[in-house]
Design a protein around this motif. Structure first.
Motif, PDB file in Angstrom:
ATOM      1  N   VAL A 195      18.538 -11.894 -69.706  1.00 44.42           N
ATOM      2  CA  VAL A 195      19.268 -13.161 -69.761  1.00 44.42           C
ATOM      3  C   VAL A 195      18.832 -14.071 -68.616  1.00 44.42           C
ATOM      4  CG1 VAL A 195      21.565 -14.202 -69.477  1.00 44.42           C
ATOM      5  CG2 VAL A 195      21.250 -12.269 -71.022  1.00 44.42           C
ATOM      6  N   ALA A 196      18.724 -13.519 -67.410  1.00 48.14           N
ATOM      7  CA  ALA A 196      18.326 -14.327 -66.263  1.00 48.14           C
ATOM      8  C   ALA A 196      16.899 -14.841 -66.422  1.00 48.14           C
ATOM      9  CB  ALA A 196      18.451 -13.510 -64.984  1.00 48.14           C
ATOM     10  N   PHE A 197      16.000 -13.998 -66.882  1.00 46.21           N
ATOM     11  CA  PHE A 197      14.612 -14.419 -67.079  1.00 46.21           C
ATOM     12  C   PHE A 197      14.526 -15.451 -68.207  1.00 46.21           C
ATOM     13  CE2 PHE A 197      10.162 -14.074 -68.275  1.00 46.21           C
ATOM     14  CZ  PHE A 197       9.555 -14.034 -67.027  1.00 46.21           C
ATOM     15  N   SER A 198      15.288 -15.245 -69.280  1.00 42.55           N
ATOM     16  CA  SER A 198      15.300 -16.193 -70.393  1.00 42.55           C
ATOM     17  C   SER A 198      15.826 -17.552 -69.954  1.00 42.55           C
ATOM     18  CB  SER A 198      16.165 -15.666 -71.541  1.00 42.55           C
ATOM     19  OG  SER A 198      15.627 -14.482 -72.063  1.00 42.55           O
ATOM     20  N   ARG A 199      16.830 -17.533 -69.097  1.00 46.78           N
ATOM     21  CA  ARG A 199      17.361 -18.799 -68.578  1.00 46.78           C
ATOM     22  C   ARG A 199      16.252 -19.561 -67.856  1.00 46.78           C
ATOM     23  NH1 ARG A 199      22.262 -17.695 -65.441  1.00 46.78           N
ATOM     24  NH2 ARG A 199      23.266 -17.800 -67.465  1.00 46.78           N
ATOM     25  N   GLY A 200      15.433 -18.851 -67.108  1.00 43.59           N
ATOM     26  CA  GLY A 200      14.326 -19.495 -66.415  1.00 43.59           C
ATOM     27  C   GLY A 200      13.300 -20.064 -67.369  1.00 43.59           C
ATOM     28  N   VAL A 201      13.030 -19.370 -68.470  1.00 46.34           N
ATOM     29  CA  VAL A 201      12.082 -19.866 -69.471  1.00 46.34           C
ATOM     30  C   VAL A 201      12.626 -21.132 -70.122  1.00 46.34           C
ATOM     31  CG1 VAL A 201      10.974 -19.353 -71.688  1.00 46.34           C
ATOM     32  CG2 VAL A 201      11.043 -17.612 -69.891  1.00 46.34           C
ATOM     33  N   VAL A 202      13.890 -21.104 -70.506  1.00 43.26           N
ATOM     34  CA  VAL A 202      14.506 -22.259 -71.158  1.00 43.26           C
ATOM     35  C   VAL A 202      14.538 -23.457 -70.215  1.00 43.26           C
ATOM     36  CG1 VAL A 202      16.693 -23.148 -72.067  1.00 43.26           C
ATOM     37  CG2 VAL A 202      15.861 -20.915 -72.792  1.00 43.26           C
ATOM     38  N   ASP A 203      14.859 -23.221 -68.959  1.00 41.04           N
ATOM     39  CA  ASP A 203      14.936 -24.310 -67.985  1.00 41.04           C
ATOM     40  C   ASP A 203      13.578 -24.671 -67.392  1.00 41.04           C
ATOM     41  OD1 ASP A 203      17.662 -24.503 -68.365  1.00 41.04           O
ATOM     42  OD2 ASP A 203      18.151 -23.186 -66.685  1.00 41.04           O
ATOM     43  N   ARG A 204      12.526 -23.995 -67.837  1.00 38.94           N
ATOM     44  CA  ARG A 204      11.145 -24.257 -67.411  1.00 38.94           C
ATOM     45  C   ARG A 204      10.951 -24.160 -65.898  1.00 38.94           C
ATOM     46  NH1 ARG A 204       7.901 -26.041 -71.439  1.00 38.94           N
ATOM     47  NH2 ARG A 204       8.901 -26.746 -73.325  1.00 38.94           N
ATOM     48  N   VAL A 205      11.688 -23.267 -65.262  1.00 39.82           N
ATOM     49  CA  VAL A 205      11.529 -23.140 -63.818  1.00 39.82           C
ATOM     50  C   VAL A 205      10.229 -22.440 -63.454  1.00 39.82           C
ATOM     51  CG1 VAL A 205      13.988 -23.185 -63.316  1.00 39.82           C
ATOM     52  CG2 VAL A 205      12.865 -21.006 -63.685  1.00 39.82           C
ATOM     53  N   TRP A 206       9.679 -21.659 -64.375  1.00 41.72           N
ATOM     54  CA  TRP A 206       8.452 -20.927 -64.062  1.00 41.72           C
ATOM     55  C   TRP A 206       7.260 -21.868 -63.929  1.00 41.72           C
ATOM     56  CZ3 TRP A 206      10.696 -17.022 -62.373  1.00 41.72           C
ATOM     57  CH2 TRP A 206      11.754 -16.423 -63.035  1.00 41.72           C
ATOM     58  N   THR A 207       7.343 -23.063 -64.520  1.00 43.13           N
ATOM     59  CA  THR A 207       6.255 -24.034 -64.366  1.00 43.13           C
ATOM     60  C   THR A 207       6.276 -24.672 -62.983  1.00 43.13           C
ATOM     61  OG1 THR A 207       7.601 -25.822 -65.313  1.00 43.13           O
ATOM     62  CG2 THR A 207       6.227 -24.548 -66.837  1.00 43.13           C
ATOM     63  N   GLN A 208       7.374 -24.531 -62.259  1.00 40.50           N
ATOM     64  CA  GLN A 208       7.487 -25.109 -60.917  1.00 40.50           C
ATOM     65  C   GLN A 208       6.835 -24.238 -59.856  1.00 40.50           C
ATOM     66  OE1 GLN A 208      11.651 -25.677 -60.195  1.00 40.50           O
ATOM     67  NE2 GLN A 208      11.975 -26.694 -62.149  1.00 40.50           N
ATOM     68  N   LEU A 209       6.452 -23.032 -60.211  1.00 38.10           N
ATOM     69  CA  LEU A 209       5.901 -22.082 -59.255  1.00 38.10           C
ATOM     70  C   LEU A 209       4.411 -21.906 -59.502  1.00 38.10           C
ATOM     71  CD1 LEU A 209       6.926 -20.114 -57.015  1.00 38.10           C
ATOM     72  CD2 LEU A 209       6.967 -18.370 -58.785  1.00 38.10           C
ATOM     73  N   GLY A 210       3.600 -22.287 -58.527  1.00 37.84           N
ATOM     74  CA  GLY A 210       2.160 -22.141 -58.654  1.00 37.84           C
ATOM     75  C   GLY A 210       1.708 -20.728 -58.308  1.00 37.84           C
ATOM     76  N   ILE A 211       0.466 -20.424 -58.636  1.00 36.56           N
ATOM     77  CA  ILE A 211      -0.085 -19.092 -58.361  1.00 36.56           C
ATOM     78  C   ILE A 211      -0.149 -18.832 -56.860  1.00 36.56           C
ATOM     79  CG2 ILE A 211      -2.511 -19.802 -58.451  1.00 36.56           C
ATOM     80  CD1 ILE A 211      -1.140 -16.517 -59.848  1.00 36.56           C
ATOM     81  N   GLY A 212      -0.445 -19.865 -56.083  1.00 39.30           N
ATOM     82  CA  GLY A 212      -0.477 -19.717 -54.625  1.00 39.30           C
ATOM     83  C   GLY A 212       0.883 -19.331 -54.076  1.00 39.30           C
ATOM     84  N   ASP A 213       1.943 -19.962 -54.618  1.00 37.20           N
ATOM     85  CA  ASP A 213       3.303 -19.633 -54.204  1.00 37.20           C
ATOM     86  C   ASP A 213       3.649 -18.192 -54.560  1.00 37.20           C
ATOM     87  OD1 ASP A 213       3.760 -22.244 -53.274  1.00 37.20           O
ATOM     88  OD2 ASP A 213       4.449 -22.898 -55.253  1.00 37.20           O
ATOM     89  N   LEU A 214       3.221 -17.765 -55.728  1.00 33.96           N
ATOM     90  CA  LEU A 214       3.495 -16.402 -56.174  1.00 33.96           C
ATOM     91  C   LEU A 214       2.776 -15.376 -55.297  1.00 33.96           C
ATOM     92  CD1 LEU A 214       5.062 -14.865 -58.320  1.00 33.96           C
ATOM     93  CD2 LEU A 214       3.059 -15.012 -59.789  1.00 33.96           C
ATOM     94  N   VAL A 215       1.534 -15.665 -54.938  1.00 34.18           N
ATOM     95  CA  VAL A 215       0.773 -14.774 -54.052  1.00 34.18           C
ATOM     96  C   VAL A 215       1.426 -14.724 -52.673  1.00 34.18           C
ATOM     97  CG1 VAL A 215      -1.437 -14.497 -52.847  1.00 34.18           C
ATOM     98  CG2 VAL A 215      -1.392 -15.018 -55.297  1.00 34.18           C
ATOM     99  N   LEU A 216       1.829 -15.890 -52.152  1.00 35.20           N
ATOM    100  CA  LEU A 216       2.493 -15.940 -50.850  1.00 35.20           C
ATOM    101  C   LEU A 216       3.811 -15.162 -50.886  1.00 35.20           C
ATOM    102  CD1 LEU A 216       2.688 -17.001 -47.947  1.00 35.20           C
ATOM    103  CD2 LEU A 216       3.797 -19.055 -48.892  1.00 35.20           C
ATOM    104  N   LEU A 217       4.589 -15.357 -51.932  1.00 33.21           N
ATOM    105  CA  LEU A 217       5.851 -14.633 -52.076  1.00 33.21           C
ATOM    106  C   LEU A 217       5.612 -13.131 -52.122  1.00 33.21           C
ATOM    107  CD1 LEU A 217       8.905 -14.550 -52.535  1.00 33.21           C
ATOM    108  CD2 LEU A 217       8.444 -14.869 -54.986  1.00 33.21           C
ATOM    109  N   THR A 218       4.625 -12.697 -52.866  1.00 31.74           N
ATOM    110  CA  THR A 218       4.310 -11.271 -52.960  1.00 31.74           C
ATOM    111  C   THR A 218       3.893 -10.714 -51.596  1.00 31.74           C
ATOM    112  OG1 THR A 218       3.645 -11.563 -55.263  1.00 31.74           O
ATOM    113  CG2 THR A 218       2.887  -9.558 -54.158  1.00 31.74           C
ATOM    114  N   ALA A 219       3.096 -11.460 -50.852  1.00 30.00           N
ATOM    115  CA  ALA A 219       2.672 -11.020 -49.515  1.00 30.00           C
ATOM    116  C   ALA A 219       3.870 -10.910 -48.573  1.00 30.00           C
ATOM    117  CB  ALA A 219       1.643 -11.986 -48.949  1.00 30.00           C
ATOM    118  N   ILE A 220       4.767 -11.865 -48.632  1.00 28.79           N
ATOM    119  CA  ILE A 220       5.962 -11.832 -47.781  1.00 28.79           C
ATOM    120  C   ILE A 220       6.830 -10.625 -48.138  1.00 28.79           C
ATOM    121  CG2 ILE A 220       8.143 -13.020 -47.282  1.00 28.79           C
ATOM    122  CD1 ILE A 220       6.541 -15.673 -47.518  1.00 28.79           C
TER     123      ILE A 220
END
Length: 173
Positions: free
Chosen positions: A63-88
């Motif tokens: 449900v939480a992940f689906s909410r993000g898909v519907v609200d298109r929040v995943w398009t707000q996160l770039g690959i660089g941000d995802l890599v940085l988040l994973t490193a942190i």
């Protein structure tokens, strides 16, 4: 899809958040009060009930992940941000694993076995506790971005702790 609501919907009002929190507290108190009456039954049905428990956690994640898909929040996160988040998150897990081991061995002077227990218990945080809390604290689209680090940390934790546990197992032999 499943949740086509926006953060301005009535479900994100302060009243709804209070009501949801209060219902959660009521269920917790009721469960604690009923434990003497149903505790033995729950213990006997542990295997079946664990499927319901895991299923409810899976549904919360979906449900939480689906909410993000519907609200298109995943398009707000770039690959660089995802890599940085994973490193942190990797650095955070490494720090927590190291600190809990050092505290166990040096500060508390625990045996190696007990310090390993402390290390795993001190570093393992679960989606089972984090996701339900996030549904109450963070409304709508906010929740999707908040649970992303939690979901990533959980996966990193599972992988790293499996490797660490295997190493401890081999060193014990």
């Amino acid at each position: 899809m499943l949740l086509a609501r926006h953060s301005s919907s009535p479900s994100s009002s302060k009243y709804h958040q209070f009501w949801t929190t209060q219902k959660g507290a009521d269920h917790f108190v009721a469960g604690q009060l009923m434990r003497p009456m149903v505790g033995d039954w729950v213990g006997r049905k542990k295997r079946v009930l664990s499927y319901a428990d895991r299923g409810s956690i899976l549904l919360i994640i979906y449900v939480a992940f689906s909410r993000g898909v519907v609200d298109r929040v995943w398009t707000q996160l770039g690959i660089g941000d995802l890599v940085l988040l994973t490193a942190i998150l990797c650095a955070l897990l490494t720090l927590v694993l190291a600190v809990t081991m050092l505290v166990g061995l040096k500060a508390m002077r625990l045996s190696r076995e007990d310090s390993i227990v402390l290390q795993f218990c001190g570093s393992n945080k679960s989606l089972a506790s984090g996701l339900p809390m996030s549904t109450v604290i963070f409304p709508g689209a906010q929740q999707s971005m908040v649970i992303l680090p939690l979901m990533l940390f959980h996966q990193i934790q599972l992988i790293v702790c499996a490797i660490v546990a295997r190493r401890f197992s081999h060193n014990a032999d």
